[in-house]
Design a protein around this motif. Structure first.
Motif, PDB file in Angstrom:
ATOM      1  N   LYS A 105       1.111   4.127  -2.996  1.00 11.78           N
ATOM      2  CA  LYS A 105       1.043   5.558  -2.690  1.00 11.78           C
ATOM      3  C   LYS A 105       2.244   6.283  -3.292  1.00 11.78           C
ATOM      4  N   GLU A 110       2.309   9.119  -6.280  1.00 12.92           N
ATOM      5  CA  GLU A 110       2.915  10.431  -6.043  1.00 12.92           C
ATOM      6  C   GLU A 110       4.070  10.718  -6.993  1.00 12.92           C
ATOM      7  N   GLU A 165       0.838  -1.209   0.000  1.00 14.26           N
ATOM      8  CA  GLU A 165       0.000   0.000   0.000  1.00 14.26           C
ATOM      9  C   GLU A 165       0.872   1.258   0.000  1.00 14.26           C
ATOM     10  N   GLU A 166       1.957   1.223   0.758  1.00 13.29           N
ATOM     11  CA  GLU A 166       2.909   2.343   0.745  1.00 13.29           C
ATOM     12  C   GLU A 166       3.540   2.465  -0.644  1.00 13.29           C
TER      13      GLU A 166
END
Length: 137
Positions: A22, A26, A18-19
């Motif tokens: 993200k 970004e 999940e990181e």
């Protein structure tokens, strides 16, 4: 949720998908997910030494990839935390159901599979070219 990182060879390997998603969103990058048996799988060790540790890949990874490593060590001294082991098992259930090692999965920023490869006895430049072809970059 685990938001831990493994830093080696001046690269940051994220251990939480999940990181990674993200960061990929970004930074507008793809995710390179590596399933490895770092202390028992000969081809995994060669892939790490010949490709991931190469200066060429380090340079390319900064520009194009969010790196995720799902390691499955066997030696007692190298065991991961129970949380990280469970996280890696969940990644394997989704992306490596056949338990292949090493397995390299190229994902888009949402986690969709773009391509899959494994260890190949080629140099870093050729391997990076293959990764780019799989990711269409």
């Amino acid at each position: 949720m685990l938001f831990s990182y493994i830093t080696s060879f001046s690269q940051t390997w994220v251990t939480n998908i999940e990181e990674a998603k993200k960061q990929a969103t970004e930074q507008n990058k793809h995710i390179l997910l590596v399933f490895s048996g770092s202390d028992w799988c000969g081809p995994c060790i060669k892939l790490d030494k010949n490709i991931w540790q190469s200066e060429l890949f380090k340079k390319d990874s900064k520009k194009n990839w969010i790196l995720v490593k799902a390691d499955f060590p066997k030696k007692k001294a190298n065991q991961l935390s129970p949380e990280l082991t469970e996280s890696n098992n969940q990644l394997a259930e989704k992306y490596n159901k056949n338990g292949n090692f090493p397995l390299v999965v190229i994902l888009d920023k949402t986690g969709k599979i773009l391509g899959i490869t494994a260890y190949k006895n080629i140099d870093a430049e050729q391997y990076i070219e293959e990764l780019h072809e799989l990711a269409k970059i």
